[in-house]
Design an enzyme around this catalytic site. Structure first.
Site, short mmCIF file in Angstrom:
data_model
loop_
_atom_site.label_atom_id
_atom_site.label_comp_id
_atom_site.label_asym_id
_atom_site.label_seq_id
_atom_site.Cartn_x
_atom_site.Cartn_y
_atom_site.Cartn_z
N SER A 1 0.83 -1.20 0.00
CA SER A 1 0.00 0.00 0.00
C SER A 1 0.87 1.26 0.00
O SER A 1 1.67 1.45 -0.91
CB SER A 1 -0.94 -0.05 1.20
OG SER A 1 -2.04 0.80 1.01
N ASP B 1 -9.25 -4.13 -5.86
CA ASP B 1 -8.68 -3.57 -4.63
C ASP B 1 -9.39 -2.25 -4.31
O ASP B 1 -9.38 -1.34 -5.13
CB ASP B 1 -7.17 -3.33 -4.82
CG ASP B 1 -6.45 -2.94 -3.54
OD1 ASP B 1 -7.03 -2.18 -2.73
OD2 ASP B 1 -5.30 -3.37 -3.37
N HIS C 1 -7.49 -5.95 -0.54
CA HIS C 1 -6.34 -5.05 -0.64
C HIS C 1 -5.04 -5.84 -0.59
O HIS C 1 -4.82 -6.61 0.35
CB HIS C 1 -6.41 -4.05 0.52
CG HIS C 1 -5.37 -2.98 0.47
ND1 HIS C 1 -4.98 -2.38 -0.70
CD2 HIS C 1 -4.67 -2.39 1.45
CE1 HIS C 1 -4.07 -1.46 -0.43
NE2 HIS C 1 -3.85 -1.45 0.87
#
Length: 524
Positions: free
Chosen positions: A241, A466, A494
């Site tokens: 991320s 996602d 995710h």
């Protein structure tokens, strides 16, 4: 993953690990203070780092930084792991000035005789503590990585057990996170603006000079000091991320020090704040619709018998809680801000959708306790207060990287575009653009354009549905990096590594363990 929406705090896999019921107290850490061609391709190989270290491995970018690059890490027992602190300059432009501490945690390789080196990891946020991520290695990383690498996590400057930013008291943070993130009238809009300005002013007032020095660029510079202190000639890295932005920034600053790099759940650093926020609005709408469809198809769904009816029920519920918070059995009521966070949290991982179903079932019957638990876990709040500063650090870091904000008077005119992207959450995301109002901290470094020219192949993973880092962002980052190699996971949730997709897992592990570069465009 960076987000401008105040209450959608992205804690990536750490949030998922906590939601699975695994908690962690990191003992020993207290709060406070190879080269290769520049193009990827199947069958290529990236050499492992030299750990002895190789000549020049500890050479700093400037002679004035030598004392930092030549420091030795003093590891100490930390539960079942090892902990230490790294000293870095507060301001790299003034290396003889004030210093800060970076908390580091190491999980030694399970097979010392076949150890490759150190795998530095970051879970995202920004603000999520990397020491916790590394300590959860048994859940976050599969055996091939744990056996061959020391898994090393660090809390980036301003976060966790490192020298940390502070913005507001726990009581003030409770109020801030509970407030309506989508004002209903002028009075509420004024209150939101005042709260946002007070929060951001508090970061500067409570954190002092540190508030000016928590940029992604400076955190990436710290990573190179860590690489040197670990005795590695190149950095082997897995970032998730926002950790992909951090890793890509490192690759831009130090392409000659890039080793085997994996960027999972990629952020596109070229996006404007508005583009990023609209992308996330679309992503979370896709996720909530996928959840609703799964809930309806499973039968006995609290949302009803169709996706559209279910999303309307959810919207009505949010309005109901906005009008009258729900009891939780404790001192704190479930307010609308908490309810929205509690709904969003399980969308990060399909395996936790059942928790949302349970929480909504209870909430529709008047019990807000389970949604409050999800909200608290997401915000790292325990029974006695917040367990880390992630809910503060995310704004301090994001707004230092990019302090732009939309004037509250201009937001109502933008709501329609956001509601087109996300009928369920669009208004929340639109108002999230005000997240950096009143920022007083000022960065002293510039954010570079990123292409990491000269770096060896860098793996970029994107998941097609996602919610937090939309797949298009991974496509973009892989194209922006001169040596980007794109891996696509077809699925929900995710990030892509260690979520049940053998194709992705094997590609990542073959690369990190053996240096084998997968085919660019691999679809799993």
């Amino acid at each position: 993953m960076s987000t401008r929406t105040v209450r959608i705090v992205v804690l990536v896999l750490v949030a998922a690990l906590v939601l699975s019921g695994v908690g962690l107290a990191v003992a020993g850490l207290t709060g406070g203070d190879g080269s290769g061609s520049s193009s990827g391709g199947a069958g290529r190989s990236v050499p492992a780092p030299t750990t002895t270290p190789a000549p020049g491995a500890q050479d700093p970018p400037r002679p004035a930084l030598r004392k930092y690059y030549e420091q030795e890490i003093a590891w100490a027992a930390c539960g079942d792991n090892e902990c230490a602190r790294l000293t870095v300059p507060l301001d790299y432009a003034e290396p003889a000035g004030e210093t800060i501490q970076i908390a580091v945690l190491r999980v030694p390789a399970g097979d010392p005789d076949r150890r490759i080196g150190s795998l530095v990891v970051n879970p995202g946020g920004p603000g999520a503590p990397g020491t916790t991520y590394a300590a959860q290695a048994g859940l976050a990383f599969r055996e091939p990585l744990r056996e061959r690498y020391d898994v090393v996590g660090f809390d980036p400057r301003g976060t966790g057990f490192s020298t940390a930013v502070d913005c507001v008291s726990d009581e003030q943070l409770d109020v801030f996170l509970a407030a309506d993130p989508a004002p209903d009238d002028r009075e509420e809009a004024d209150a939101l603006e005042q709260a946002q300005r007070a929060f951001n002013a508090g970061c500067a007032a409570e954190s002092g000079a540190l508030a000016d020095h928590v940029t992604t660029v400076e955190a990436a510079q710290d990573m190179d000091v860590l690489r040197s202190a670990l005795g590695e000639s190149t950095l082997t890295y897995l970032g998730a991320s926002y950790g992909t932005k951090l890793g890509a920034t490192y690759a831009e600053l130090h392409p000659d020090r890039v080793g085997r790099f994996v960027l999972d759940g990629a952020v596109d650093p070229t996006l404007t704040a508005r583009e990023q926020t609209l992308g996330q609005a679309r992503g979370f709408e896709t996720a909530i619709r996928a959840y609703a469809e799964d809930c309806v198809d499973s039968g006995d769904c609290p949302l009803g018998d169709s996706v559209e009816a279910g999303l309307q029920r959810l919207t009505d519920f949010i309005d109901e809680v906005d009008a009258e918070p729900l009891p939780t059995g404790g001192e704190r009521e479930l307010a609308v801000g908490n309810a929205i966070t509690g709904i969003i949290a399980p969308l990060y991982n399909r395996d936790y959708w059942f928790l949302l179903t349970r929480a909504l079932t209870a909430a529709f019957e008047g019990d807000g306790s389970q949604l409050m638990q999800l909200s608290d876990l997401y915000s790292s709040r325990g029974p006695e207060g917040y367990q880390d500063n992630s809910s503060e650090a995310i704004l301090a870091i994001n707004c230092l990287d990019d302090p732009s904000a939309v004037d509250p008077d201009d937001i109502p005119g933008q709501v329609a575009a956001f509601e087109e992207a996300s009928p369920t959450f669009g208004e929340v995301f639109a108002w999230g653009q005000a997240g950096c109002l009143g920022v007083r901290a000022e960065a002293t470094v510039e954010t570079p354009e990123i292409d990491a020219a000269g770096a060896p192949p860098i793996l970029v993973i994107g998941t097609t549905r996602d919610p937090a880092t939309p797949y298009a962002w991974a496509e973009a980052l892989a194209g922006e990096l001169e040596s980007g190699v794109l891996i696509t996971r077809v699925g929900d949730g995710h990030t892509g590594y260690n979520v049940g997709n053998a194709c992705v897992d094997e590609a990542v592990e073959d690369y990190l363990v053996d240096g084998t570069v997968p085919e660019d465009g691999l679809r799993c």
